[in-house]
Design a protein around this motif. Sequence first.
Motif, mmCIF file in Angstrom:
data_model
loop_
_atom_site.group_PDB
_atom_site.id
_atom_site.type_symbol
_atom_site.label_atom_id
_atom_site.label_comp_id
_atom_site.label_asym_id
_atom_site.label_seq_id
_atom_site.Cartn_x
_atom_site.Cartn_y
_atom_site.Cartn_z
ATOM 1 N N UNK A 35 -2.967 8.691 14.142
ATOM 2 C CA UNK A 35 -4.380 8.337 14.252
ATOM 3 C C UNK A 35 -4.981 7.982 12.906
ATOM 4 N N UNK A 36 -4.645 8.753 11.890
ATOM 5 C CA UNK A 36 -5.138 8.458 10.546
ATOM 6 C C UNK A 36 -4.615 7.105 10.068
ATOM 7 N N UNK A 37 -3.352 6.825 10.318
ATOM 8 C CA UNK A 37 -2.767 5.548 9.895
ATOM 9 C C UNK A 37 -3.424 4.371 10.616
ATOM 10 N N UNK A 38 -3.719 4.532 11.893
ATOM 11 C CA UNK A 38 -4.370 3.449 12.630
ATOM 12 C C UNK A 38 -5.785 3.191 12.111
ATOM 13 N N UNK A 39 -6.513 4.247 11.812
ATOM 14 C CA UNK A 39 -7.861 4.076 11.268
ATOM 15 C C UNK A 39 -7.790 3.399 9.898
ATOM 16 N N UNK A 40 -6.840 3.823 9.074
ATOM 17 C CA UNK A 40 -6.693 3.213 7.747
ATOM 18 C C UNK A 40 -6.279 1.748 7.844
ATOM 19 N N UNK A 41 -5.479 1.424 8.850
ATOM 20 C CA UNK A 41 -5.049 0.036 9.021
ATOM 21 C C UNK A 41 -6.206 -0.859 9.446
ATOM 22 N N UNK A 46 -12.328 2.971 5.011
ATOM 23 C CA UNK A 46 -11.551 4.199 5.203
ATOM 24 C C UNK A 46 -10.415 4.297 4.186
ATOM 25 N N UNK A 47 -9.785 3.168 3.846
ATOM 26 C CA UNK A 47 -8.718 3.189 2.839
ATOM 27 C C UNK A 47 -9.258 3.598 1.472
ATOM 28 N N UNK A 48 -10.414 3.034 1.095
ATOM 29 C CA UNK A 48 -11.019 3.409 -0.183
ATOM 30 C C UNK A 48 -11.383 4.884 -0.207
ATOM 31 N N UNK A 49 -11.951 5.370 0.897
ATOM 32 C CA UNK A 49 -12.339 6.779 0.966
ATOM 33 C C UNK A 49 -11.107 7.686 0.901
ATOM 34 N N UNK A 50 -10.042 7.316 1.610
ATOM 35 C CA UNK A 50 -8.816 8.125 1.601
ATOM 36 C C UNK A 50 -8.204 8.156 0.204
ATOM 37 N N UNK A 51 -8.268 7.052 -0.508
ATOM 38 C CA UNK A 51 -7.733 7.012 -1.872
ATOM 39 C C UNK A 51 -8.493 7.994 -2.763
ATOM 40 N N UNK A 82 -3.046 3.856 -0.018
ATOM 41 C CA UNK A 82 -4.057 4.854 -0.370
ATOM 42 C C UNK A 82 -3.551 5.845 -1.407
ATOM 43 N N UNK A 83 -2.374 5.593 -1.959
ATOM 44 C CA UNK A 83 -1.834 6.477 -2.990
ATOM 45 C C UNK A 83 -2.753 6.434 -4.209
ATOM 46 N N UNK A 84 -3.114 7.588 -4.773
ATOM 47 C CA UNK A 84 -4.074 7.610 -5.891
ATOM 48 C C UNK A 84 -3.628 6.841 -7.124
ATOM 49 N N UNK A 85 -2.341 6.691 -7.350
ATOM 50 C CA UNK A 85 -1.858 6.016 -8.545
ATOM 51 C C UNK A 85 -1.847 4.500 -8.397
ATOM 52 N N UNK A 86 -1.994 3.991 -7.174
ATOM 53 C CA UNK A 86 -1.993 2.548 -6.934
ATOM 54 C C UNK A 86 -3.350 1.971 -7.314
ATOM 55 N N UNK A 87 -3.344 0.740 -7.823
ATOM 56 C CA UNK A 87 -4.588 0.090 -8.218
ATOM 57 C C UNK A 87 -5.223 -0.704 -7.071
ATOM 58 N N UNK A 88 -4.421 -1.152 -6.103
ATOM 59 C CA UNK A 88 -4.960 -1.954 -5.031
ATOM 60 C C UNK A 88 -5.225 -1.118 -3.811
ATOM 61 N N UNK A 89 -6.152 -1.576 -3.005
ATOM 62 C CA UNK A 89 -6.466 -0.876 -1.736
ATOM 63 C C UNK A 89 -6.154 -1.773 -0.593
#
Length: 89
Positions: A35-41, A46-51, A82-89
């Motif tokens: 469910x989390x992955x579908x919302x992020x997709x 949501x991706x920015x917030x999860x990051x 959404x990995x914190x070390x990644x620069x792109x979202x």
Amino acid sequence: MRNLFLVTGGFVCMAGGLVFLPLPTPFGVPLLLLGTALILAGSAVARRHMKNVRSGNDRLHRWLAAGERYLPRRLRRVFRQTHPDKDTV
């Protein structure tokens, strides 16, 4: 329209995961991850917030990183964005 279906399906999976979580069956956590992955997709917000959440909460970050390998390849890629070390979202 696609994003609406992804987010709606994500909320349905998360609701199902919350129902199954206290039961002795092993379906709660995978449904929550799906469910989390579908919302992020389906949502850039949501991706920015999860990051941001993952960068501030190391325990949650480790838990999500451990669960990524059980997701299908396309959804795994969403979690990696959404990995914190990644620069792109």
